[in-house]
Design a protein around this motif. Structure first.
Motif, PDB file in Angstrom:
ATOM      1  N   VAL A   1      -0.711   8.119  -1.488  1.00 37.65           N
ATOM      2  CA  VAL A   1      -0.033   8.536  -2.721  1.00 37.65           C
ATOM      3  C   VAL A   1      -0.600   9.886  -3.134  1.00 37.65           C
ATOM      4  CG1 VAL A   1       0.378   7.983  -5.154  1.00 37.65           C
ATOM      5  CG2 VAL A   1       0.354   6.149  -3.440  1.00 37.65           C
ATOM      6  N   GLU A   2       0.299  10.818  -3.423  1.00 34.17           N
ATOM      7  CA  GLU A   2      -0.121  12.154  -3.837  1.00 34.17           C
ATOM      8  C   GLU A   2       0.073  12.326  -5.337  1.00 34.17           C
ATOM      9  OE1 GLU A   2       1.907  15.042  -1.447  1.00 34.17           O
ATOM     10  OE2 GLU A   2       1.040  14.267   0.413  1.00 34.17           O
ATOM     11  N   PHE A   3      -0.828  13.091  -5.939  1.00 32.79           N
ATOM     12  CA  PHE A   3      -0.778  13.386  -7.363  1.00 32.79           C
ATOM     13  C   PHE A   3      -0.451  14.858  -7.563  1.00 32.79           C
ATOM     14  CE2 PHE A   3      -3.234   9.572  -7.166  1.00 32.79           C
ATOM     15  CZ  PHE A   3      -3.024   8.911  -8.370  1.00 32.79           C
ATOM     16  N   SER A   4       0.260  15.147  -8.651  1.00 33.96           N
ATOM     17  CA  SER A   4       0.502  16.538  -9.014  1.00 33.96           C
ATOM     18  C   SER A   4      -0.776  17.112  -9.623  1.00 33.96           C
ATOM     19  CB  SER A   4       1.650  16.622 -10.021  1.00 33.96           C
ATOM     20  OG  SER A   4       1.254  16.022 -11.248  1.00 33.96           O
ATOM     21  N   LYS A   5      -0.748  18.389  -9.957  1.00 30.70           N
ATOM     22  CA  LYS A   5      -1.934  19.027 -10.545  1.00 30.70           C
ATOM     23  C   LYS A   5      -2.356  18.384 -11.863  1.00 30.70           C
ATOM     24  CE  LYS A   5      -1.913  23.572  -8.512  1.00 30.70           C
ATOM     25  NZ  LYS A   5      -1.004  23.892  -7.577  1.00 30.70           N
ATOM     26  N   ASN A   6      -1.416  17.781 -12.579  1.00 32.09           N
ATOM     27  CA  ASN A   6      -1.745  17.138 -13.858  1.00 32.09           C
ATOM     28  C   ASN A   6      -1.910  15.620 -13.704  1.00 32.09           C
ATOM     29  OD1 ASN A   6       0.947  16.722 -13.410  1.00 32.09           O
ATOM     30  ND2 ASN A   6       1.634  17.269 -15.462  1.00 32.09           N
ATOM     31  N   ASN A   7      -2.278  15.201 -12.506  1.00 33.87           N
ATOM     32  CA  ASN A   7      -2.577  13.782 -12.195  1.00 33.87           C
ATOM     33  C   ASN A   7      -1.400  12.830 -12.414  1.00 33.87           C
ATOM     34  OD1 ASN A   7      -5.195  14.103 -11.242  1.00 33.87           O
ATOM     35  ND2 ASN A   7      -6.043  14.092 -13.297  1.00 33.87           N
ATOM     36  N   LYS A   8      -0.200  13.310 -12.125  1.00 35.97           N
ATOM     37  CA  LYS A   8       0.979  12.442 -12.195  1.00 35.97           C
ATOM     38  C   LYS A   8       1.452  12.097 -10.791  1.00 35.97           C
ATOM     39  CE  LYS A   8       3.038  13.486 -16.615  1.00 35.97           C
ATOM     40  NZ  LYS A   8       4.291  13.773 -17.313  1.00 35.97           N
ATOM     41  N   ILE A   9       2.073  10.918 -10.700  1.00 35.93           N
ATOM     42  CA  ILE A   9       2.658  10.445  -9.450  1.00 35.93           C
ATOM     43  C   ILE A   9       4.169  10.602  -9.571  1.00 35.93           C
ATOM     44  CG2 ILE A   9       3.066   8.389  -8.029  1.00 35.93           C
ATOM     45  CD1 ILE A   9       0.359   7.332  -9.134  1.00 35.93           C
ATOM     46  N   ASP A  10       4.799  11.086  -8.527  1.00 38.09           N
ATOM     47  CA  ASP A  10       6.259  11.189  -8.506  1.00 38.09           C
ATOM     48  C   ASP A  10       6.826   9.781  -8.300  1.00 38.09           C
ATOM     49  OD1 ASP A  10       8.947  11.571  -7.955  1.00 38.09           O
ATOM     50  OD2 ASP A  10       8.615  13.246  -6.591  1.00 38.09           O
ATOM     51  N   LEU A  11       7.328   9.181  -9.387  1.00 42.77           N
ATOM     52  CA  LEU A  11       7.825   7.804  -9.300  1.00 42.77           C
ATOM     53  C   LEU A  11       9.060   7.691  -8.409  1.00 42.77           C
ATOM     54  CD1 LEU A  11       7.267   6.492 -12.939  1.00 42.77           C
ATOM     55  CD2 LEU A  11       5.910   6.016 -10.886  1.00 42.77           C
ATOM     56  N   GLU A  12       9.847   8.750  -8.325  1.00 41.64           N
ATOM     57  CA  GLU A  12      11.024   8.689  -7.440  1.00 41.64           C
ATOM     58  C   GLU A  12      10.590   8.517  -5.984  1.00 41.64           C
ATOM     59  OE1 GLU A  12      14.102  11.570  -7.855  1.00 41.64           O
ATOM     60  OE2 GLU A  12      14.053  11.466 -10.041  1.00 41.64           O
ATOM     61  N   LEU A  13       9.439   9.024  -5.674  1.00 46.16           N
ATOM     62  CA  LEU A  13       8.932   8.977  -4.309  1.00 46.16           C
ATOM     63  C   LEU A  13       8.077   7.735  -4.033  1.00 46.16           C
ATOM     64  CD1 LEU A  13       8.976  10.791  -1.781  1.00 46.16           C
ATOM     65  CD2 LEU A  13       6.909  11.879  -2.646  1.00 46.16           C
ATOM     66  N   TYR A  14       7.266   7.325  -5.007  1.00 42.10           N
ATOM     67  CA  TYR A  14       6.268   6.291  -4.745  1.00 42.10           C
ATOM     68  C   TYR A  14       6.504   4.948  -5.455  1.00 42.10           C
ATOM     69  CZ  TYR A  14       3.585  10.034  -2.620  1.00 42.10           C
ATOM     70  OH  TYR A  14       3.176  11.062  -1.815  1.00 42.10           O
ATOM     71  N   GLN A  15       7.494   4.888  -6.347  1.00 41.31           N
ATOM     72  CA  GLN A  15       7.699   3.618  -7.069  1.00 41.31           C
ATOM     73  C   GLN A  15       8.321   2.561  -6.166  1.00 41.31           C
ATOM     74  OE1 GLN A  15       9.980   3.912 -10.695  1.00 41.31           O
ATOM     75  NE2 GLN A  15       9.041   2.073 -11.498  1.00 41.31           N
ATOM     76  N   PHE A  16       7.721   1.391  -6.180  1.00 41.18           N
ATOM     77  CA  PHE A  16       8.196   0.260  -5.394  1.00 41.18           C
ATOM     78  C   PHE A  16       9.223  -0.514  -6.209  1.00 41.18           C
ATOM     79  CE2 PHE A  16       7.518  -4.280  -4.063  1.00 41.18           C
ATOM     80  CZ  PHE A  16       8.137  -4.165  -2.821  1.00 41.18           C
ATOM     81  N   THR A  17      10.347  -0.813  -5.573  1.00 37.82           N
ATOM     82  CA  THR A  17      11.372  -1.644  -6.196  1.00 37.82           C
ATOM     83  C   THR A  17      11.595  -2.851  -5.312  1.00 37.82           C
ATOM     84  OG1 THR A  17      12.405   0.354  -7.076  1.00 37.82           O
ATOM     85  CG2 THR A  17      13.713  -1.656  -7.123  1.00 37.82           C
ATOM     86  N   PRO A  18      11.050  -3.991  -5.717  1.00 44.81           N
ATOM     87  CA  PRO A  18      11.219  -5.201  -4.893  1.00 44.81           C
ATOM     88  C   PRO A  18      12.677  -5.661  -4.875  1.00 44.81           C
ATOM     89  CG  PRO A  18      10.024  -5.707  -6.904  1.00 44.81           C
ATOM     90  CD  PRO A  18      10.274  -4.239  -6.905  1.00 44.81           C
TER      91      PRO A  18
ATOM     92  N   PRO B   1       0.836  -1.205   0.000  1.00 46.42           N
ATOM     93  CA  PRO B   1       0.000   0.000   0.000  1.00 46.42           C
ATOM     94  C   PRO B   1       0.871   1.256   0.000  1.00 46.42           C
ATOM     95  CG  PRO B   1      -0.811  -1.578   1.611  1.00 46.42           C
ATOM     96  CD  PRO B   1       0.505  -2.101   1.113  1.00 46.42           C
ATOM     97  N   GLY B   2       0.445   2.260  -0.741  1.00 45.99           N
ATOM     98  CA  GLY B   2       1.183   3.520  -0.794  1.00 45.99           C
ATOM     99  C   GLY B   2       2.328   3.516  -1.788  1.00 45.99           C
ATOM    100  N   LYS B   3       2.468   2.449  -2.551  1.00 46.23           N
ATOM    101  CA  LYS B   3       3.514   2.343  -3.564  1.00 46.23           C
ATOM    102  C   LYS B   3       2.894   1.967  -4.896  1.00 46.23           C
ATOM    103  CE  LYS B   3       7.185   3.226  -1.109  1.00 46.23           C
ATOM    104  NZ  LYS B   3       8.054   4.362  -1.419  1.00 46.23           N
ATOM    105  N   VAL B   4       3.612   2.227  -5.979  1.00 47.98           N
ATOM    106  CA  VAL B   4       3.164   1.848  -7.319  1.00 47.98           C
ATOM    107  C   VAL B   4       4.316   1.194  -8.070  1.00 47.98           C
ATOM    108  CG1 VAL B   4       1.445   3.705  -7.477  1.00 47.98           C
ATOM    109  CG2 VAL B   4       3.753   4.100  -8.349  1.00 47.98           C
TER     110      VAL B   4
END
Length: 107
Positions: free
Chosen positions: A87-104, A20-23
């Motif tokens: 998870v937060e979105f920018s004004k243009n509905n993008k996710i900051d992958l550096e912040l939210y991307q999961f790397t198993p 949860p909280g990751k993409v």
């Protein structure tokens, strides 16, 4: 999952383990599952198997950190589901992958 192809089994396992909280991105999942050029197949697996395998489909986005679903109802459900996990979105509905991307840790 006995009769599923190895790639499909891997994709399901990877998606089931996104916390949860990751993409993760479609392409990232395809690479980890052993077929780097199969991002579209990941989309098909999500579409056809999310309900059966209880996949957290909302945690999978495109490589730009955008929601790939164009249908408004599911687009909004995905945004609300991710926001409810922090998870937060920018004004243009993008996710900051550096912040939210999961790397198993497995490959």
């Amino acid at each position: 999952m006995k009769s599923l192809q190895p790639f499909t089994k891997q994709v399901i396992r990877i998606i089931q383990n996104i916390p949860p909280g990751k993409v993760m991105t479609y392409g990232q999942i395809a690479r980890l599952a052993g077929s780097p050029r199969s991002a579209r197949q990941v989309v098909r697996i999500l579409h056809s198997m999310s309900e059966k395998h209880n996949l957290p489909w909302h945690r999978v986005v495109n490589s730009k950190g955008e929601i790939g679903i164009k249908e408004e109802e599911f687009f909004l459900v995905q945004i609300m589901s991710l926001e409810s996990e922090g998870v937060e979105f920018s004004k243009n509905n993008k996710i900051d992958l550096e912040l939210y991307q999961f790397t198993p840790f497995y490959n």
